[in-house]
Design a protein around this motif. Structure first.
Motif, PDB file in Angstrom:
ATOM      1  N   ILE A 265       0.842  -1.198   0.000  1.00  0.00           N
ATOM      2  CA  ILE A 265       0.000   0.000   0.000  1.00  0.00           C
ATOM      3  C   ILE A 265       0.874   1.244   0.000  1.00  0.00           C
ATOM      4  CG2 ILE A 265      -1.719   1.307   1.308  1.00  0.00           C
ATOM      5  CD1 ILE A 265      -2.730  -1.357   2.426  1.00  0.00           C
ATOM      6  N   ALA A 266       1.928   1.225   0.814  1.00  0.00           N
ATOM      7  CA  ALA A 266       2.832   2.375   0.865  1.00  0.00           C
ATOM      8  C   ALA A 266       3.468   2.637  -0.502  1.00  0.00           C
ATOM      9  CB  ALA A 266       3.912   2.131   1.919  1.00  0.00           C
ATOM     10  N   SER A 267       3.767   1.568  -1.240  1.00  0.00           N
ATOM     11  CA  SER A 267       4.360   1.736  -2.577  1.00  0.00           C
ATOM     12  C   SER A 267       3.379   2.401  -3.539  1.00  0.00           C
ATOM     13  CB  SER A 267       4.790   0.376  -3.132  1.00  0.00           C
ATOM     14  OG  SER A 267       5.788  -0.205  -2.319  1.00  0.00           O
ATOM     15  N   VAL A 268       2.114   2.010  -3.478  1.00  0.00           N
ATOM     16  CA  VAL A 268       1.093   2.618  -4.340  1.00  0.00           C
ATOM     17  C   VAL A 268       0.935   4.102  -4.001  1.00  0.00           C
ATOM     18  CG1 VAL A 268      -1.370   2.638  -4.904  1.00  0.00           C
ATOM     19  CG2 VAL A 268      -0.143   0.466  -4.741  1.00  0.00           C
ATOM     20  N   LEU A 269       0.923   4.408  -2.700  1.00  0.00           N
ATOM     21  CA  LEU A 269       0.768   5.803  -2.298  1.00  0.00           C
ATOM     22  C   LEU A 269       1.972   6.637  -2.706  1.00  0.00           C
ATOM     23  CD1 LEU A 269      -0.889   5.465   1.230  1.00  0.00           C
ATOM     24  CD2 LEU A 269      -1.957   5.710  -1.020  1.00  0.00           C
ATOM     25  N   THR A 270       3.150   6.038  -2.677  1.00  0.00           N
ATOM     26  CA  THR A 270       4.339   6.754  -3.145  1.00  0.00           C
ATOM     27  C   THR A 270       4.192   7.129  -4.608  1.00  0.00           C
ATOM     28  OG1 THR A 270       5.756   5.612  -1.545  1.00  0.00           O
ATOM     29  CG2 THR A 270       6.836   6.596  -3.458  1.00  0.00           C
ATOM     30  N   ALA A 271       3.606   6.214  -5.398  1.00  0.00           N
ATOM     31  CA  ALA A 271       3.405   6.485  -6.823  1.00  0.00           C
ATOM     32  C   ALA A 271       2.355   7.572  -7.048  1.00  0.00           C
ATOM     33  CB  ALA A 271       2.989   5.200  -7.535  1.00  0.00           C
TER      34      ALA A 271
END
Length: 366
Positions: A265-271
């Motif tokens: 989830i954190a990776s998606v939000l970073t994007a």
């Protein structure tokens, strides 16, 4: 060492006699029943102990005397403090403070915070008249509890410029805390009440029916909906919503111990680079679960906390502990399932009044 025998009509009497003469810590080497008299009909009990030398006895007696003196001193201090409190506050104030402490503990407020609130209220009541105690205690308790809950107003989205970037808000949290319902309430408020162009991005494509649920909400309020699976498709979906004033991102629910998937989830939000990220914590969870959730979701970089399901909570104090643990202020409360109702801006004093309110009792007759 010298062995000494004590004989009595009961085992208790024999042991008591041995301890009276040689101290409570005397070593008993034998204890049992013995028959005496003609034909062994008389029953008595004996205890054999190892008696210490006079020097050891004196040291033991001194230690026991010191322990008794310390205990007596502590009891005297406790009695003095209790008497002072009674003289200072009186029985009416003591009763009010006792009820307040019980209420705070029943609401799962952390012990250190209970002590803090009681200290604050007690200070306020120092000069209270007898007929003012109840009202002053309630007001002081509300202020003390409210001061414990960090609150910060969230950004209010506005109509974007023609070439402007939408205001992006991501909503994250454990499974079943009400993320999608919270998103729908916010979307309805901004679309219907404010007339903003609202886009919904479903990043929770794994949960059965998640996208369909969001499409249903979107069709009701006239909001555009896009679905994504992973960071790359999330960026593409966001690009398709560029004409919106505000985009709400619904992220997948993950268990608070599922560290790997929380990282996804954190990776998606970073994007997506959201302007705000809301972490949803439910009032229906236990204090331990709330604390673990606050820790587990730290990688998402939450800017605000949404306290959901306040109507289902039996321990609102646990929410205060979790929010303070995470260090992120609250911005919204949800108090039911109705869309677009049952959502309100966070208000620390309103929360404190809810926490301190006595539970209602419904009487049923048969």
């Amino acid at each position: 060492m010298t062995r000494v025998r004590y004989i009595a009509d009961s085992m208790t009497e024999a042991i008591t006699a041995a301890r009276r003469h040689h101290g409570m810590g005397v070593r008993i080497v034998h204890a049992g029943a013995r028959r005496t008299g003609a034909f062994g009909r008389a029953l008595s009990f004996e205890v054999v102990i190892e008696a210490a030398t006079r020097t050891s006895q004196a040291r033991r007696a001194a230690r026991e005397a010191m322990a008794r003196a310390v205990m007596v001193g502590r009891l005297a201090a406790d009695e003095a403090n209790a008497s002072l409190a009674a003289m200072t506050t009186g029985p009416a104030c003591a009763a009010v403070m006792a009820r307040l402490g019980a209420r705070l503990r029943a609401q799962s407020l952390p012990t250190s915070l209970v002590d803090h609130v009681l200290g604050q209220v007690g200070a306020e009541l120092q000069s209270a008249a007898a007929d003012e105690i109840e009202l002053m205690a309630q007001a002081a308790a509300v202020n003390a509890v409210a001061a414990l809950l960090p609150v910060a107003a969230a950004h209010t989205p506005r109509r974007a410029d023609v070439a402007g970037r939408p205001w992006i808000i991501a909503i994250a949290g454990p499974t079943g805390v009400g993320k999608t319902t919270t998103l729908a309430k916010l979307a309805a408020e901004w679309r219907v009440a404010r007339g903003l162009r609202v886009g919904l991005l479903a990043a929770d494509s794994f949960r059965v029916g998640a996208v369909e649920q969001l499409r249903t909400y979107g069709s009701i309020i006239g909001a555009e909906v896009r679905a994504a699976n992973g960071a790359t498709s999330a960026r593409e979906a966001l690009a398709a919503l560029a004409g919106c004033d505000v985009v709400l991102v619904d992220t997948p629910g993950r268990g608070h111990r599922d560290v790997g998937r929380i990282g996804e989830i954190a990776s998606v939000l970073t994007a997506l680079r959201p302007d705000e990220t809301y972490l949803v914590l439910p009032g229906s969870a236990s204090a331990r679960t709330l604390e673990e959730s606050s820790d587990a979701f730290a990688p998402i970089g939450a800017t605000h906390v949404v306290l959901s399901k306040l109507d289902e909570s039996e321990g609102l104090g646990a929410l205060i502990g979790a929010v303070r643990r995470g260090g992120t202020p609250t911005s919204w409360f949800t108090t039911g399932q109705e869309v677009p109702d049952d959502i309100e801006h966070a208000d620390a004093h309103a929360f404190a009044r809810r926490l301190l309110a006595e539970p209602s009792v419904v009487e049923t007759k048969f």
